[in-house]
Motif scaffolding. Structure first.
Motif, mmCIF file in Angstrom:
data_model
loop_
_atom_site.group_PDB
_atom_site.id
_atom_site.type_symbol
_atom_site.label_atom_id
_atom_site.label_comp_id
_atom_site.label_asym_id
_atom_site.label_seq_id
_atom_site.Cartn_x
_atom_site.Cartn_y
_atom_site.Cartn_z
ATOM 1 N N LEU A 737 49.734 41.530 41.300
ATOM 2 C CA LEU A 737 48.327 41.928 41.295
ATOM 3 C C LEU A 737 47.540 41.040 40.336
ATOM 4 C CD1 LEU A 737 48.306 45.843 41.261
ATOM 5 C CD2 LEU A 737 48.059 44.298 43.209
ATOM 6 N N ALA A 738 46.323 40.668 40.738
ATOM 7 C CA ALA A 738 45.387 39.970 39.852
ATOM 8 C C ALA A 738 44.312 40.965 39.453
ATOM 9 C CB ALA A 738 44.769 38.767 40.557
ATOM 10 N N ILE A 739 44.232 41.256 38.181
ATOM 11 C CA ILE A 739 43.261 42.236 37.662
ATOM 12 C C ILE A 739 42.468 41.584 36.532
ATOM 13 C CG2 ILE A 739 42.973 44.487 36.561
ATOM 14 C CD1 ILE A 739 45.633 45.338 37.765
ATOM 15 N N PHE A 740 41.165 41.589 36.641
ATOM 16 C CA PHE A 740 40.314 41.051 35.574
ATOM 17 C C PHE A 740 40.088 42.149 34.531
ATOM 18 C CE2 PHE A 740 39.283 38.397 39.233
ATOM 19 C CZ PHE A 740 39.312 37.116 38.684
ATOM 20 N N PRO A 741 40.702 42.040 33.349
ATOM 21 C CA PRO A 741 40.631 43.125 32.367
ATOM 22 C C PRO A 741 39.221 43.417 31.844
ATOM 23 C CG PRO A 741 42.423 41.607 31.853
ATOM 24 C CD PRO A 741 41.599 40.962 32.905
ATOM 25 N N GLU A 742 38.308 42.415 31.910
ATOM 26 C CA GLU A 742 36.955 42.651 31.406
ATOM 27 C C GLU A 742 36.146 43.554 32.337
ATOM 28 O OE1 GLU A 742 35.387 38.725 29.309
ATOM 29 O OE2 GLU A 742 36.728 38.272 30.995
ATOM 30 N N GLY A 743 36.585 43.650 33.585
ATOM 31 C CA GLY A 743 35.901 44.533 34.525
ATOM 32 C C GLY A 743 34.675 43.935 35.165
ATOM 33 N N ALA A 744 34.021 43.004 34.490
ATOM 34 C CA ALA A 744 32.812 42.361 35.015
ATOM 35 C C ALA A 744 32.731 40.959 34.437
ATOM 36 C CB ALA A 744 31.569 43.157 34.635
ATOM 37 N N ARG A 745 31.935 40.117 35.098
ATOM 38 C CA ARG A 745 31.777 38.734 34.630
ATOM 39 C C ARG A 745 31.154 38.692 33.243
ATOM 40 N NH1 ARG A 745 28.084 36.046 38.995
ATOM 41 N NH2 ARG A 745 28.162 34.361 37.465
ATOM 42 N N SER A 746 31.543 37.684 32.486
ATOM 43 C CA SER A 746 30.958 37.481 31.166
ATOM 44 C C SER A 746 29.463 37.201 31.289
ATOM 45 C CB SER A 746 31.648 36.300 30.463
ATOM 46 O OG SER A 746 30.959 35.972 29.278
ATOM 47 N N ARG A 747 28.686 37.823 30.407
ATOM 48 C CA ARG A 747 27.240 37.630 30.435
ATOM 49 C C ARG A 747 26.787 36.463 29.577
ATOM 50 N NH1 ARG A 747 28.627 40.394 34.474
ATOM 51 N NH2 ARG A 747 26.907 41.496 35.454
ATOM 52 N N ASP A 748 27.671 35.941 28.728
ATOM 53 C CA ASP A 748 27.277 34.837 27.847
ATOM 54 C C ASP A 748 28.367 33.771 27.717
ATOM 55 O OD1 ASP A 748 29.167 36.207 26.394
ATOM 56 O OD2 ASP A 748 27.788 36.829 24.802
ATOM 57 N N GLY A 749 29.428 33.868 28.499
ATOM 58 C CA GLY A 749 30.510 32.903 28.425
ATOM 59 C C GLY A 749 31.606 33.290 27.461
ATOM 60 N N HIS A 750 31.360 34.320 26.646
ATOM 61 C CA HIS A 750 32.364 34.762 25.676
ATOM 62 C C HIS A 750 33.174 35.928 26.241
ATOM 63 C CE1 HIS A 750 29.241 32.830 23.068
ATOM 64 N NE2 HIS A 750 30.333 32.297 22.537
ATOM 65 N N LEU A 751 34.336 36.154 25.629
ATOM 66 C CA LEU A 751 35.182 37.249 26.066
ATOM 67 C C LEU A 751 34.527 38.591 25.766
ATOM 68 C CD1 LEU A 751 38.862 36.357 25.033
ATOM 69 C CD2 LEU A 751 37.905 36.466 27.337
ATOM 70 N N SER A 752 34.614 39.510 26.741
ATOM 71 C CA SER A 752 34.149 40.872 26.532
ATOM 72 C C SER A 752 35.347 41.752 26.193
ATOM 73 C CB SER A 752 33.443 41.394 27.790
ATOM 74 O OG SER A 752 32.345 40.583 28.140
ATOM 75 N N GLU A 753 35.082 43.014 25.986
ATOM 76 C CA GLU A 753 36.158 43.957 25.703
ATOM 77 C C GLU A 753 37.088 44.067 26.914
ATOM 78 O OE1 GLU A 753 36.718 48.761 24.798
ATOM 79 O OE2 GLU A 753 34.717 47.874 24.996
ATOM 80 N N PHE A 754 38.389 44.133 26.656
ATOM 81 C CA PHE A 754 39.365 44.301 27.728
ATOM 82 C C PHE A 754 39.630 45.787 27.956
ATOM 83 C CE2 PHE A 754 41.993 40.158 28.272
ATOM 84 C CZ PHE A 754 40.812 39.402 28.313
ATOM 85 N N LYS A 755 39.572 46.210 29.230
ATOM 86 C CA LYS A 755 39.955 47.576 29.568
ATOM 87 C C LYS A 755 41.471 47.612 29.764
ATOM 88 C CE LYS A 755 35.496 48.360 31.818
ATOM 89 N NZ LYS A 755 34.965 49.176 30.717
ATOM 90 N N LYS A 756 42.073 48.737 29.445
ATOM 91 C CA LYS A 756 43.542 48.784 29.403
ATOM 92 C C LYS A 756 44.186 49.218 30.713
ATOM 93 C CE LYS A 756 43.450 53.367 27.203
ATOM 94 N NZ LYS A 756 43.861 54.143 26.011
ATOM 95 N N THR A 757 43.433 49.175 31.806
ATOM 96 C CA THR A 757 43.985 49.572 33.110
ATOM 97 C C THR A 757 45.248 48.784 33.438
ATOM 98 O OG1 THR A 757 41.706 49.934 33.823
ATOM 99 C CG2 THR A 757 43.399 49.945 35.520
ATOM 100 N N PHE A 758 45.165 47.451 33.287
ATOM 101 C CA PHE A 758 46.324 46.607 33.616
ATOM 102 C C PHE A 758 47.502 46.903 32.700
ATOM 103 C CE2 PHE A 758 44.593 44.401 30.038
ATOM 104 C CZ PHE A 758 45.617 43.645 29.484
ATOM 105 N N ALA A 759 47.223 47.271 31.445
ATOM 106 C CA ALA A 759 48.274 47.552 30.470
ATOM 107 C C ALA A 759 49.032 48.833 30.837
ATOM 108 C CB ALA A 759 47.673 47.673 29.070
ATOM 109 N N ILE A 760 48.316 49.812 31.393
ATOM 110 C CA ILE A 760 48.978 51.049 31.825
ATOM 111 C C ILE A 760 49.974 50.743 32.938
ATOM 112 C CG2 ILE A 760 48.581 53.258 32.994
ATOM 113 C CD1 ILE A 760 45.886 53.389 31.508
#
Length: 823
Positions: A737-760
């Motif tokens: 599976l390919a899962i984007f942990p940020e949930g949405a595209r970056s708004r400024d090019g920097h990393l956003s918070e990672f959601k832990k769905t993939f970690a579960i």
């Protein structure tokens, strides 16, 4: 009434007022004014206050003051005791009229007055009126003497008493009755707004009685009462504020939007701008308002152009005006047949208007004498006869005024940028029906917002995660279209309406306090002494790593997202045997309310922890794509072009372990999935699937593509639990599976918070995570750009992270750190 005075009411031999179904003639009205005047005596210039709800006695009392040579002072009947006390202390009326409804508040206000001053109190229901009284006045006042003191509603602080003369009042009345003939003796008006405010006082009472029209007074204000009165009495003119017309508009537009044909007809009618045609096409809408409406008169605040435009297209002529209490109140007004959406019309015949440094200035017969007991405030707003309104705008070639903002409300950042918050608020309101009200204010050199959601719309649309929905589908959508200094960086959701004046103007200065008070108020509530509340509080504080209070909303205040709600549901199910439906979750939305539900419905004693492992083992019904030829076709078609255009390069493919595994890339552009597919070896790509939200796969073409490619269509936002169960089922079938942990595209090019769905999924199924660092994609396809720019895009497949005994947070943190070090 006499020219230059408002002391004499003419007997028009018809009904002046209608109240509780009874007609009150002009002759009876004149008699009652005189009888009220005989109940008390004043010295010349004494003040008399009227503190009561809308009713005929209010009018008799108010007009009787002038018969006795006094100055009338209307007070908002919903004002709290401290505000009433402030007004009484300021203008010291000799007499105060009230009703049984306002008696208690008035008594409290009088008891708090300073010194020995105490006014005489006359209660409507307890007055002993003489059977007859002479139709005369104590003395004819000079037209430049003060007739009334009206206290402003105070959008920026304490109210000020505006002194209006008899001539100030007559200036506006003569304009709408004698000059433009908007009001005639054949008209019937409906009293909706409170009489104490200058707008309804002048338009609903004074102009009506001056021209011989009839005023219908409602005992209760509700949509049913209003619509009933419109039909029963053949109302021809409604005087209201933008908020009222917004409600009218919403009711009609919801019905129109339900019919494709009606939507097309509205669009055509808007383009043609012919109200006669609109009345014909939307005859049912006209009939819903009684079928006799000549004009909607709007004032008190700027009318939303979308609302005004739609009403005009439906055949309703909305006459918008601009003014303020200090101008009694009109400065400009739209004449019949001259509606220009977005403009409150041209200057009245009694008023001059000019623009100075962007600010609207006015002078004329209607401009006040000044503020009572406030010479400095008077000098600040009245300069050389010109009233400095504080509003900003411009006049076009036809002398029509256009309002661009409120000078005092313009937000000035330290960068020197000037921001009109109303412009931002109107834009955001137009983006979604989920927001009922929004107030924008400065917060730490950026913009913040307090939002009151429309809970009926939330329920109708079955929104599960309201905060995330507003954040991404409304505010983010807005932020993508404006420069950085206009973006909303912080928002708070509140259950209560935003603070406003009685006519609906936002008290913007209270928004920061409202935001701060939301958190502070929670701390004042004591914790319930129950085992269920203590267990729930302990769980939430551990899960969210923050203090929890009983009246906090699970989503608005605690920020519980979709995943957090699922984990809470698991906690309740495992430990208390409770399965919550979505509607129950909405109904029991505070911590305390949920703890009460736990006590009421619990089936087992409390255990220790919730269990994702067993949840992911549950059988999930879903269908894998029938074939993946579209995936192969897409790769063959795009790989050469993308490698050339983006100089696309990949590294670390040797780090890809035997499947199944989870790819966790950062998210920089809408092309990231294609980049990933191109650089994955074919032997791995054929068993690798991307999660796609169902809302993006609605058309037949999109559904065909999804069924023949490597997309797993799931309802991620609405049902995250089922999504995770389906994802687990795919992994158990040996799929990556390919899962984007940020949930949405970056708004400024920097990393956003990672959601832990993939970690579960990784931890519970014991499959490795491969972090993928994407660089350069944001520079080529920044947010908001549709056509990519040539550039250099690279993807690094980093060493796999094996979950072992790590918890979800550790897996999430290590994945994010690995990517951060490689972009």
């Amino acid at each position: 009434m006499l020219r230059g005075s408002i002391l004499h009411i003419k007997d028009f031999k018809k009904a002046a007022l209608i109240y509780r179904g009874r007609e009150i003639s002009y002759a009876e009205t004149i008699s009652l004014v005189n009888r009220f005047a005989s109940c008390y005596r004043l010295n010349e210039g004494d003040r008399t206050a009227v503190f009561a709800e809308n009713r005929p006695e209010w009018i008799y009392a108010y007009l009787s003051v002038w018969r006795n040579g006094g100055i009338s002072v209307p007070i908002d009947y919903l004002a709290p005791a401290d505000e009433v006390s402030y007004i009484l202390n300021d203008c010291r009326p000799s007499v105060v009229f009230c009703s049984h409804k306002t008696k208690e508040v008035l008594t409290e206000a009088v008891n708090s007055l300073k010194g020995d001053y105490r006014p005489e109190i006359l209660i409507f229901e307890e007055l002993s009126l003489p059977e007859n009284a002479p139709d005369k006045i104590v003395a004819e006042p000079d037209k430049h003497e003060t007739a009334t003191i009206i206290y402003t509603s105070g959008t920026t602080g304490s109210p000020k008493g505006v002194m209006l003369t008899h001539d100030n009042i007559m200036a506006n009345i003569e304009d709408v009755v004698d000059h433009t003939k908007i009001f005639t003796a054949d008209d019937r008006l409906l009293a909706i707004l409170p009489f104490h405010h200058i707008f309804p006082l002048m338009g609903t009472i004074m102009a009506t009685l001056y021209c011989g029209a009839t005023l219908v007074i409602l005992e209760k204000i509700s949509s049913e009462e209003i619509l009933g009165a419109l039909k029963q009495y053949g109302i021809t003119i409604i005087i209201g504020v933008p908020r009222l017309y917004r409600l009218f508009h919403k009711g009609m537009i919801d019905k129109i939007n339900a019919s494709p044909a009606a939507k097309v007809l509205l669009k055509i009618s808007r383009a043609l701008k012919q109200p006669a045609l609109g009345r014909l096409i939307f005859k049912k809408a006209q009939q819903a308002f009684g079928g006799h409406i000549k004009y909607f008169i709007s004032g008190g605040a700027k009318l939303d152009e979308r609302v005004g435009g739609d009403l005009y297209a439906m055949g309703f002529e909305v006459l918008e005006g601009f003014g303020m209490t200090e101008a009694a109140p009109m400065i400009t007004f739209t004449k019949p047949g001259q509606v220009r959406i977005g403009s409150p019309g041209t200057p009245t015949s009694q008023t001059e208007v000019r623009i100075e440094d962007g600010e609207i200035l006015a002078r004329g017969r209607n401009i006040m004498k000044g503020y009572y007991n406030k010479p400095e405030d008077t000098a600040a707003i009245l300069k050389d006869g010109w009233l400095h309104t504080g509003d900003q705008g411009y006049l076009d070639k036809k002398n029509r005024l256009f309002i661009t903002g409120r000078k005092k409300e313009i937000i000035v950042l330290s960068s020197g940028k000037n921001i009109n918050p109303e412009e931002i608020e109107n834009r955001i309101l137009s983006l979604s029906p989920l927001i009922k009200e929004i107030g924008v204010y400065p917060r730490e050199e950026k913009l913040g917002a307090v939002i009151h959601p429309d809970f009926l719309a939330v329920k109708k649309q079955q929104v599960v995660n309201l905060r995330e929905t507003i954040k991404w589908l409304v505010l983010d959508k807005f932020n993508l279209t404006v420069p950085g200094y206009k973006k909303i960086h912080h928002f708070t959701l509140v259950n209560d309406e935003l603070p406003k004046t009685r006519l609906g103007k936002l008290k913007r200065f209270l928004l920061p306090q409202m935001d701060a008070r939301t958190a502070e108020t929670h701390r004042l509530r004591p914790d319930p002494d129950t085992q269920e509340y203590r267990a729930l509080k302990t769980y939430l504080e551990k899960a969210l790593d923050q203090k929890v209070y009983p009246d906090q909303h699970l989503e608005y205040d605690l920020g519980l997202d979709s995943l957090g709600k699922i984990e809470l549901d698991l906690f309740l199910e495992k430990n208390y045997g409770i399965k919550l439906e979505d509607q129950e979750s909405v109904a029991h939305h505070t911590v305390e309310a949920l703890s009460l539900l736990m006590a009421e419905q619990k089936k087992t004693g409390p255990a220790e922890t919730s269990d994702w492992h067993s949840t992911l083992q549950e059988k999930a019904e879903f269908t894998m794509p029938q074939s993946r030829f579209m995936q192969c076709t897409m790769k063959l078609a795009t790989a050469p072009l993308f490698k050339l255009y983006f100089h696309l390069q990949g590294q670390g493919q040797q780090n890809l372990p035997p499947g199944p595994f989870i790819l966790a890339p950062n998210h920089q552009s809408f092309l990231d999935g294609i980049f990933l597919s191109i650089l994955l070896p074919n032997r791995i790509l054929k068993d690798t699937f991307f999660l796609a939200a169902g809302k993006h796969i609605k058309t037949p073409i999109n559904r065909f593509y999804a069924n023949h490619s490597n997309l797993l269509v799931m309802d991620i936002n609405r049902d995250l639990k089922s999504t995770l169960q389906q994802a687990a089922a795919a992994i158990r079938q040996g799929k990556n599976l390919a899962i984007f942990p940020e949930g949405a595209r970056s708004r400024d090019g920097h990393l956003s918070e990672f959601k832990k769905t993939f970690a579960i999924l990784s931890r519970e199924l014991q499959v490795p995570v491969v972090p993928v660092a994407i660089s350069g994609a944001y520079a080529s396809v920044p947010i908001g750009r549709k056509l990519p720019k040539p550039g250099k895009v690279s993807l690094k497949f980093l060493p796999a992270i094996y979950p072992g005994q790590m918890d979800y947070d550790q897996i999430t943190s290590q994945t994010r750190q690995a990517i951060a070090e490689n972009i």
